[in-house]
Structure formats: structure tokens, C-alpha cells
Design a protein around this motif. Structure first.
Motif, PDB file in Angstrom:
ATOM      1  N   ASP A  50      10.190 -37.006 -10.733  1.00 20.18           N
ATOM      2  CA  ASP A  50      10.689 -37.939  -9.736  1.00 20.18           C
ATOM      3  C   ASP A  50      12.080 -38.405 -10.139  1.00 20.18           C
ATOM      4  N   LYS A  84      13.900 -40.991  -9.190  1.00 21.66           N
ATOM      5  CA  LYS A  84      14.127 -42.420  -9.397  1.00 21.66           C
ATOM      6  C   LYS A  84      13.415 -42.953 -10.644  1.00 21.66           C
ATOM      7  N   TYR A  85      12.125 -42.611 -10.799  1.00 18.33           N
ATOM      8  CA  TYR A  85      11.325 -43.190 -11.876  1.00 18.33           C
ATOM      9  C   TYR A  85      11.124 -42.257 -13.071  1.00 18.33           C
ATOM     10  N   ARG A  86      11.584 -41.018 -12.940  1.00 18.25           N
ATOM     11  CA  ARG A  86      11.475 -40.027 -14.019  1.00 18.25           C
ATOM     12  C   ARG A  86      10.016 -39.759 -14.420  1.00 18.25           C
TER      13      ARG A  86
END
Length: 167
Positions: A139, A141-143
Motif C-alpha cells: 500500500d 500510503k501505509y506501506r
């Protein structure tokens, strides 16, 4: 198996489910709380009869070549008697790792599969395409490692096979 980003066309379902990554069902639990997510991941629930039926139908529609090896009908026997218990135990010993359905459910499963394959629009959607596609990514944005498994990708869309009592 370890997480590797990519699209995999030949990954067995067992390998997909064993990979630690956020999925749609995991995201639903995470919305409840991170503790719910972790508990569900560490304590998977046993498939219900409805879930087993759905998996059997899914196999018959999307992987018909695997159906006979994966799904079996439980023989009729009176499990209240000694002979019936022995017959059932012997059968279950041969059915390890398979979906064992009562005969009535097995017959309904076959009828469902046949009905889907006879339906012109459904048959057209099932022709060709990429089946059982496993997708893995990080992801942005959140890794967080993420995953999804598509039943079928065809004609620029996604086909998702579901069974339900009431649509």
C-alpha cells in the motif's frame, strides 16, 4: 511462503492464504480493531457447511478439472449404528483434505455448476480469461503488504463467484 509483490497466475489457494498480508476480510476485522484482526489471523474459523458448499461450487465452476479430486459425496449410512459409524469413519479417512458434502448437497452443487455453465451470459464470462489470480502489493500510503485473489479476470472486468440463499 513469504510476501513477494506481483501477480501470480499459478499460486495454489493454500499458499495464497498462508501469506501474511492485508486482505479484504482482514481489513473488515481491522476496522473493528487491530486486536480483532490479529485474533482472526491467529485463530481461523472452521468453514461452515455453507462455506464448504460455496467452495465446492467455486471449484466446479472455475476449476472443473480439480472438482472430482476435491469434492466428494458422503455415502448414505446410519451413523447411529455400529456398521454405519464404521462406514462413515472409513469414508472420512479417504476424504482427508477434500470437501465432503452430504449427498443432497453434492447433488445441489452439481446442479448449480451445470446451471451456471448452461447460462449463455455466465458461460461467455467464463470463457478464457485469467482464473484464480493472486495479486500482492505494498500500500502506497501505509506501506502495508496487501493481497487479493480474483476468481476470474476477463473482458477488462472481474468475475466473482458467490453462492447465497438470498441475493
Amino acid at each position: 511462503p513469504s510476501f513477494v509483490a506481483g501477480v501470480f497466475t499459478d499460486m495454489p489457494a493454500e499458499a495464497y492464504f498462508a501469506i501474511e498480508a492485508m486482505s479484504q476480510s482482514g481489513a473488515k476485522e481491522m476496522l473493528r480493531s487491530p486486536l480483532h484482526f490479529r485474533f482472526q489471523r491467529d485463530n481461523p474459523t472452521k468453514p461452515t457447511p455453507a462455506m464448504q458448499f460455496g467452495t465446492a461450487v467455486h471449484t466446479g465452476i472455475l476449476e472443473p478439472e480439480k472438482f472430482d479430486a476435491a469434492v466428494v459425496a458422503i455415502p448414505a449410512c446410519d451413523r447411529r449404528t455400529k456398521d454405519g459409524k464404521a462406514t462413515f469413519a472409513a469414508f472420512m479417512a479417504t476424504a482427508v483434505g477434500k470437501i465432503a458434502l452430504p449427498q443432497a448437497d453434492f447433488d445441489r452443487c452439481r446442479r448449480t455448476i451445470d446451471a451456471v455453465h448452461r447460462h449463455p451470459a455466465a458461460r461467455r464470462l467464463l470463457e478464457g480469461g485469467e482464473r484464480e489470480l493472486s495479486l500482492f502489493w505494498i500500500d502506497a500510503k501505509y506501506r502495508v503488504p496487501c493481497k487479493c485473489r480474483l476468481d476470474l479476470r476477463n473482458f477488462g472486468g472481474i468475475v466473482d463467484v458467490k453462492t447465497t440463499q438470498d441475493a
